[in-house]
Design a protein around this motif. Structure first.
Motif, short mmCIF file in Angstrom:
data_model
loop_
_atom_site.label_atom_id
_atom_site.label_comp_id
_atom_site.label_asym_id
_atom_site.label_seq_id
_atom_site.Cartn_x
_atom_site.Cartn_y
_atom_site.Cartn_z
N UNK A 1 0.83 -1.21 0.00
CA UNK A 1 0.00 0.00 0.00
C UNK A 1 0.86 1.26 0.00
N UNK A 2 1.98 1.24 0.71
CA UNK A 2 2.88 2.40 0.73
C UNK A 2 3.44 2.67 -0.66
N UNK A 3 3.80 1.61 -1.39
CA UNK A 3 4.31 1.76 -2.74
C UNK A 3 3.24 2.33 -3.66
N UNK A 4 2.01 1.82 -3.54
CA UNK A 4 0.90 2.32 -4.36
C UNK A 4 0.63 3.79 -4.04
N UNK A 5 0.64 4.12 -2.76
CA UNK A 5 0.37 5.50 -2.35
C UNK A 5 1.47 6.43 -2.84
N UNK A 6 2.71 5.97 -2.79
CA UNK A 6 3.84 6.78 -3.24
C UNK A 6 3.74 7.10 -4.73
N UNK A 7 3.21 6.15 -5.49
CA UNK A 7 3.11 6.33 -6.93
C UNK A 7 1.79 6.97 -7.37
N UNK A 8 0.92 7.25 -6.40
CA UNK A 8 -0.36 7.87 -6.73
C UNK A 8 -0.15 9.36 -7.00
N UNK A 9 -0.79 9.89 -8.04
CA UNK A 9 -0.56 11.31 -8.38
C UNK A 9 -1.17 12.27 -7.37
N UNK A 10 -2.31 11.92 -6.80
CA UNK A 10 -2.99 12.81 -5.86
C UNK A 10 -3.08 12.16 -4.49
N UNK A 11 -2.37 12.73 -3.53
CA UNK A 11 -2.39 12.22 -2.17
C UNK A 11 -3.11 13.24 -1.30
N UNK A 12 -4.32 12.92 -0.88
CA UNK A 12 -5.12 13.83 -0.06
C UNK A 12 -5.22 13.26 1.35
N UNK A 13 -4.57 13.93 2.30
CA UNK A 13 -4.62 13.49 3.69
C UNK A 13 -5.97 13.88 4.29
N UNK A 14 -6.37 13.24 5.38
CA UNK A 14 -7.61 13.66 6.05
C UNK A 14 -7.58 15.13 6.38
N UNK A 15 -8.72 15.78 6.19
CA UNK A 15 -8.76 17.25 6.29
C UNK A 15 -8.86 17.75 7.71
N UNK A 16 -9.28 16.91 8.65
CA UNK A 16 -9.45 17.39 10.03
C UNK A 16 -9.33 16.22 11.00
N UNK A 17 -9.27 16.57 12.28
CA UNK A 17 -9.09 15.58 13.33
C UNK A 17 -10.14 14.48 13.37
N UNK A 18 -11.45 14.81 13.23
CA UNK A 18 -12.46 13.75 13.28
C UNK A 18 -12.27 12.68 12.21
N UNK A 19 -11.80 13.08 11.02
CA UNK A 19 -11.59 12.09 9.96
C UNK A 19 -10.35 11.23 10.24
N UNK A 20 -9.32 11.85 10.82
CA UNK A 20 -8.18 11.07 11.28
C UNK A 20 -8.64 10.06 12.33
N UNK A 21 -9.51 10.53 13.23
CA UNK A 21 -10.02 9.65 14.27
C UNK A 21 -10.77 8.46 13.70
N UNK A 22 -11.56 8.69 12.65
CA UNK A 22 -12.29 7.60 12.02
C UNK A 22 -11.35 6.58 11.41
N UNK A 23 -10.29 7.06 10.74
CA UNK A 23 -9.32 6.16 10.13
C UNK A 23 -8.57 5.36 11.19
#
Length: 299
Positions: free
Chosen positions: A198-220
């Motif tokens: 998954x890290x390799x796939x994520x590294x090669x992905x053109x658009x990497x969008x991290x969670x926008x706020x704390x609640x979404x981080x919490x869900x992940x």
């Protein structure tokens, strides 16, 4: 002592089912802000950390990697779970209402029964055919949003993805029948491989969008810690303590109705009449198969 062990198994199983009842809500909440790949990468990393700590705390730690010539099963298992299975599962949840994705996911047990016929040489029973007809009738009701006679599918791709996940998950458990690794070590190895892929796939992905706020981080984090981590360990512990496996498995039937209530109350997702009908059909088919198996092999 056996009564104490059975009581412990019951409460551990109940805890696992309770956690599994929340994941449809957590999936939908997290996926409203991030891609399936990002959610899975975070959740897998959290699960890997949990398994690493637990493995490190064991008094007699086994070798972390199998010897040369015995590495194929860990690689295949790690690609199936968590990588491929959860990527498709999250994509299915992204496309479909949570209630529909959750109901479709429960047909994996029936898929397992059918796949075990050619792969494990199990016998095809008449009850399996009847249960399959009932369950897949429910799938048709979900796919057509309550109009099975029209054969007009609301989201055929989403439904197809969820049905493919049942094949992958069933294949993963069939592979487990050939796997001699201790369960915790197997999970650590699988998630090590999965997180690397998954890290390799994520590294090669053109658009990497991290969670926008704390609640979404919490869900992940919640998905990784509880759905993919603690719930598995609770269920594994329950299965080790009980001598009544089939009865413990009946707790699974508590999860879908709780999931529906949580989706409705926490996310405001309206409950479709078609979902209720389809879920009832799926659970009836699974219950028929489960109880028939209990009558064949009483505890």
């Amino acid at each position: 002592m056996s009564q104490i062990a059975e009581r412990q198994a019951f409460f551990m199983g109940l805890g696992a089912v309770g956690l599994w009842s929340t994941v449809a809500t957590a999936f939908k909440w997290a996926l409203s802000d991030m891609s399936p790949l990002m959610l899975l990468w975070i959740a897998t990393g959290v699960s890997w950390c949990l398994f690493s700590v637990l493995l490190w705390r064991q008094p007699h730690r086994p070798a972390l990697w199998p010897e040369r010539g015995h590495r194929l099963i860990p690689v295949i298992a790690g690609v199936l779970n968590p990588t491929l299975y959860y990527l498709l599962l999250f994509e299915g949840y992204r496309r479909l209402p949570g209630q529909e994705a959750m109901a479709l996911n429960y047909t994996w047990a029936l898929t397992l029964a059918f796949m075990a016929i050619p792969m494990l040489k199990h016998r095809l029973r008449g009850i399996d055919v009847i249960a399959g007809g009932i369950c897949y009738g429910g799938v048709l009701v979900i796919a057509t949003r309550g109009q099975p006679w029209s054969l007009t599918f609301a989201d055929p791709v989403g439904v197809g993805i969820m049905l493919v996940t049942t094949v992958i998950w069933a294949g993963y458990w069939i592979l487990n029948t050939l796997d001699q690794r201790p369960a915790l070590l197997a999970q650590w190895q699988n998630f090590t491989i999965g997180w690397a892929v998954l890290s390799l796939i994520l590294y090669r992905s053109p658009d990497i969008a991290w969670p926008s706020s704390g609640p979404y981080w919490g869900a992940a984090l919640y998905v990784g810690l509880f759905e993919m981590g603690i719930a598995f360990l609770l269920w594994l512990g329950a299965m080790k303590r009980t001598q009544q496996t089939s009865r413990l498995s009946n707790l699974i039937f508590l999860s879908p109705p709780i999931s529906l209530v949580l989706l409705n109350q926490l996310l405001g997702e309206p409950i479709f009449a078609s979902t209720l009908v389809a879920l009832a059909m799926i659970l009836c088919g699974l219950a028929l198969q489960q109880w028939h198996r209990q009558s064949d092999h009483p505890a």
